[in-house]
Design a protein around this motif. Structure first.
Motif, PDB file in Angstrom:
ATOM      1  N   UNK A 123       0.741  -1.256   0.107  1.00 14.49           N
ATOM      2  CA  UNK A 123      -0.319  -0.298  -0.556  1.00 14.49           C
ATOM      3  C   UNK A 123       0.532   1.085   0.039  1.00 14.49           C
ATOM      4  N   UNK A 124      -0.006   1.940  -0.805  1.00 10.91           N
ATOM      5  CA  UNK A 124       0.787   3.770  -0.875  1.00 10.91           C
ATOM      6  C   UNK A 124       0.253   4.720   0.042  1.00 10.91           C
ATOM      7  N   UNK A 129      -4.982  -0.359   2.336  1.00 10.26           N
ATOM      8  CA  UNK A 129      -4.360  -2.055   2.422  1.00 10.26           C
ATOM      9  C   UNK A 129      -4.668  -3.012   1.958  1.00 10.26           C
ATOM     10  N   UNK A 130      -4.275  -3.519   0.845  1.00 10.48           N
ATOM     11  CA  UNK A 130      -5.079  -4.713   0.354  1.00 10.48           C
ATOM     12  C   UNK A 130      -5.639  -5.219   1.424  1.00 10.48           C
ATOM     13  N   UNK A 131      -4.589  -5.975   2.374  1.00  8.35           N
ATOM     14  CA  UNK A 131      -4.644  -7.111   2.918  1.00  8.35           C
ATOM     15  C   UNK A 131      -5.451  -6.511   4.333  1.00  8.35           C
ATOM     16  N   UNK A 219      -8.997   3.734  -2.624  1.00 12.54           N
ATOM     17  CA  UNK A 219      -7.714   4.428  -2.674  1.00 12.54           C
ATOM     18  C   UNK A 219      -8.602   5.601  -2.150  1.00 12.54           C
ATOM     19  N   UNK A 220      -8.121   6.136  -1.163  1.00 12.80           N
ATOM     20  CA  UNK A 220      -9.048   7.336  -0.767  1.00 12.80           C
ATOM     21  C   UNK A 220      -8.226   8.426  -1.290  1.00 12.80           C
ATOM     22  N   UNK A 221      -8.335   9.824  -1.326  1.00 14.36           N
ATOM     23  CA  UNK A 221      -8.035  11.003  -2.031  1.00 14.36           C
ATOM     24  C   UNK A 221      -7.742  10.759  -3.846  1.00 14.36           C
ATOM     25  N   UNK A 538       4.695   5.082   7.021  1.00 13.42           N
ATOM     26  CA  UNK A 538       4.481   6.288   7.344  1.00 13.42           C
ATOM     27  C   UNK A 538       4.147   6.499   5.732  1.00 13.42           C
ATOM     28  N   UNK A 539       3.567   7.442   5.845  1.00 10.18           N
ATOM     29  CA  UNK A 539       3.014   7.980   4.246  1.00 10.18           C
ATOM     30  C   UNK A 539       2.438   9.690   4.829  1.00 10.18           C
TER      31      UNK A 539
END
Length: 795
Positions: A123-124, A129-131, A219-221, A538-539
């Motif tokens: 995930x980015x 998060x796909x998990x 996917x938010x944003x 951290x993103x």
């Protein structure tokens, strides 16, 4: 009794259809297991497990577990890997009728290029998060398209037209109407309808059967290059199963004359690498309202896929649905307070409609010698829609009433391509992805004044051709297991061609224009991930996005701009130009309309894991949207929507309390403002301020159940906050028990029997005997406490 007999007949017929195939599923098994850190013993969510020599595989969930279903007997090699760990392979023998179990341990290791070839989609952003999404799909009960959509954390939906209309969507401070700011797709095929007869981005998911959904990505944003038009608040992508676990027949029934019949069965095919299955569903309900809805919907879905070689596969699916319903519509609060009707009554029970959609979808996927991946997809849809609504009752026509009829008939053709390859880049390794596509919508949209469903006057009638060509590129650079960077750029080109059949007849007081327009937009994206430890990410995210406006809106803006140039060339003053435009029902301000209003957004967030027990994420975000003119499908008019700013905090928690007990909580706190309005009129109507969903889930080999809540807080219903859309908290209970091949289930909605408003609006209306109109809260009531039971049989 007639309806019970009909349901019984359908059950019997579906059983007879599925029975001949009952032996098909018996020759398949599953590979199950876990992936853990060899040094610490911690689970590794997001690891990828592939069956060597095939494209079959799975990703580990939040607790490190995985499952690959429908594996034929034989000897296989499993390959497991994740960034920062040594890739491992293991041989395994799968026997007929027995699941194979394997526990894998991966050792930490310096980053190598080969790891990218078996890594899961790391995930980015906090929400992608796909998990975690796989965990939600596995744990939560999903019996409808509405349930599936609410797997996206922070999304709240509302239905206000008898069940057959697309749901109203709320996400991150957006009242996204029926999909204006949320991009939704199924197997890469768009759900949203551009320039729709009811509203821009209209997304009707009712063609989807929940039982065939295998994955959901959120996917938010506006941070991801693959998602373009309408992905301002975010995107939700569903993927259907390639295999089903076995044949299944389920019958459910309950309050409000509700029943649903669902079937899935495996179709026998020749060859070890071919697979096909079929799914069908019939749904009926009268709803809780005093005037029965008579809502009926029939869905079909079929999918075939074949491995044309060890590295390539071809899949084809066909789906469709058709439905019709009546509705009691939105009712004014004063009608209930004055006891004209109760909460479930109707002032005009002739609202309702019919709709249908039929889809064809082809996808070819291949992996090259260099492990590059290429996907090409072609799809086609045919769609119809007719909706009768009456929001204002006798405001405009005190004699016959204000009922309107909206229609939309269209064909959609589209193409998507994507090529991904891996390479070294300086000190790091990288994944480069190029994508592109084309979408063509050809449609007829109309608006009628239709009191009592009898057409009296046509207000809007247009033929629309809208085209969208897009290209995008994305570079993922992995400097180490602690540092990843994703850069993206997307370019979209639109053409809008409108034939307005009222163009030469401007006498009905609405703006009309035939013509064409074109527009391009570039959308840069950037995402940074720092992982100090394997259990902490951290993103930092930044990106721009957009949503297109209705083609009629855009062509009207082009007409105004062209007229202004002509009139100015002829020597008219600014005042004379404005008067000339007004005489044609054009607002002079249309010349400044944004064809593709841009969204700019950013967020900072993190996600952390504590073994296989806790997964916690949080993100602070903001989104700015440009000023635009919006086409109002209910009226055939154009309204100004000023610049907006939204900001907030998202929190997600997933908790394994015991080996059989799980908990989850999603919370979104947001605030939104109209940036160009005074403080006493700067609220964004219906924008959610507090949204939370969550619950407890029990899963055991024989029984499972859940207690879930959804909450939305009070929020302004208009710009001045003089009318409040009331918040609510609703509890739902589910339980089921498995006995051999049979499963008995129970669903209790609204456990506390709360009076709640599902959809709410500040609307000006007039009742039959009223002298003056009143602007106040109008609402659609949510379901009272009700119970449904069901029985399913797997064979």
């Amino acid at each position: 009794m007639r309806r019970v007999a009909t349901a019984s007949f359908i059950c019997l017929a579906l059983f007879c259809l599925t029975a001949p195939f009952s032996s098909v599923a018996q020759s398949f098994s599953a590979i199950k297991g876990t992936v853990k850190d060899a040094e610490t013993g911690d689970c590794l969510p997001g690891a990828n497990i592939i069956i060597a020599g095939t494209s079959r595989g799975a990703s580990t969930a939040g607790d490190g577990s995985f499952e690959i279903t429908r594996v034929r007997p034989g000897k296989y090699t499993l390959i497991a890997g994740i960034i920062g760990y040594k890739t491992e392979s293991i041989s395994i023998i799968v026997e007929a009728g027995r699941d194979a179990t394997v526990d894998l341990q991966l050792a930490p290791k310096a980053l190598e290029l080969d790891e990218l070839l078996v890594q899961a989609d790391r995930s980015y952003s906090t929400a992608s998060s796909r998990a975690v999404r796989d965990f939600d799909l596995k744990i939560r009960p999903n019996r409808s398209a509405q349930d599936m959509l609410q797997l996206a954390p922070g999304i709240v939906i509302a239905q206000h037209a008898g069940g057959g209309k697309a749901e109203q969507i709320f996400l991150r401070g957006f009242d996204a109407d029926h999909g204006t700011d949320v991009n939704i797709s199924v197997d890469g095929m768009p759900v949203n309808m551009v320039s729709h007869g009811h509203g821009q981005g209209y997304a009707d998911l009712h063609f989807m059967i929940p039982d065939v959904i295998e994955e959901v990505d959120v996917y938010k944003g506006p941070y991801f290059a693959e998602y373009g038009n309408l992905a301002t608040a975010g995107a939700v992508a569903f993927r259907t199963r390639e295999h089903i676990d076995g044949n299944m027949l389920r019958a459910e029934g309950g309050a409000f004359d509700t029943y649903r019949i669902t079937t899935l069965y495996q179709i026998p095919t020749t060859g070890a690498h071919n697979n096909a299955y079929f799914a069908g569903q019939f749904y009926n309900t009268d709803g809780p309202v005093d005037s029965p809805q008579g809502f009926r919907r029939f869905n079909l879905f079929g999918k075939f896929h074949t491995h044309v070689s060890e590295t390539a596969k071809l899949s084809f699916d066909i789906s469709g649905f058709s439905s019709a319903w009546d509705a009691s519509g939105q009712i004014p609060q004063r009608a209930v307070d004055n006891r004209l009707i109760d909460r479930f009554g109707a002032l005009d029970d002739l609202e309702g409609g019919t709709t249908g959609r039929h889809n064809l979808n082809f996808t070819y996927e291949t992996r090259g010698n260099d492990n590059g991946e290429f996907i090409i997809q072609a799809y086609a849809s045919r769609y119809n829609f007719k909706l009768f609504s009456n929001f204002t009752f006798f405001l405009n026509d005190p004699i016959n009433g204000d009922m309107i009829e909206q229609t939309d008939s269209r064909q959609i053709l589209g193409l998507n391509t994507k090529y991904k390859f891996y390479h070294r880049l300086g000190l790091g390794v990288a994944t480069t992805t190029f994508g592109g596509g084309y979408r063509a919508d050809d449609m007829d949209a109309a608006l009628w004044q239709s009191p009592n469903r009898v057409r009296a006057e046509k207000r809007v009638d247009a033929n629309i051709a809208e085209r969208n060509l897009f290209l995008w590129a994305q570079e993922e650079i992995v400097f180490s297991s602690q540092l990843r960077l994703q850069l993206g750029l997307r370019g979209d080109y639109f053409t809008f061609d409108v034939e307005d059949r009222f163009d030469t007849q401007p006498g009905n007081g609405l703006p009309h224009a035939s013509g064409y327009a074109q527009e391009t937009i570039l959308s840069p994206k950037a995402n940074l991930v720092i992982s100090p430890t394997h259990s902490l990410d951290l993103f930092a995210n930044f990106g721009t996005g957009f949503h297109s406006n209705d083609a009629r809106d855009i062509v009207i803006g082009q007409r105004v701009s062209d007229l202004e140039k002509t009139l100015r060339r002829n020597g008219l003053s600014e005042r004379q130009i404005a008067d000339s435009l007004t005489a044609l029902n054009f607002d002079p301000a249309y010349r400044d309309a944004k064809t593709l209003p841009r969204t700019v957004g950013a967020e900072l967030g993190f996600r952390t894991r504590l073994g296989d027990r806790l997964n916690f994420g949080a993100a602070g975000w903001w989104l700015d949207l440009e000023r635009e003119f919006v086409y109002i499908g209910d009226e055939g008019k154009i309204e100004l929507s000023g610049r907006t700013r939204r900001y907030g905090l998202d929190i997600e928690t997933r908790l394994k309390i015991l080996s059989w007990l799980y908990g989850d909580v999603d919370l979104t706190v947001s605030n939104g403002k109209l940036r160009d309005e005074p403080k006493d009129a700067d609220e964004i109507p219906l924008a959610p301020r507090l949204v939370s969903t969550g619950g407890l889930t029990v899963r055991h080999s024989k029984y499972e159940g859940g207690l879930r809540y959804r909450h939305i807080g009070d929020r302004p219903a208009n710009e001045g906050n003089s009318v409040t859309a009331l918040g609510y908290t609703v509890l739902d209970l589910t339980a089921s028990y498995r006995l051999g091949n049979y499963q008995i289930g129970l669903v209790m909605e609204n456990l506390t029997d709360t009076d709640w408003n599902e959809a709410q609006f500040d609307t000006e209306s007039r009742l039959r005997d009223e002298i003056k109109p009143v602007s106040e809260l109008h609402f659609t009531p949510g379901n009272p406490r009700n119970v449904r039971v069901g029985v399913s049989c797997s064979f």
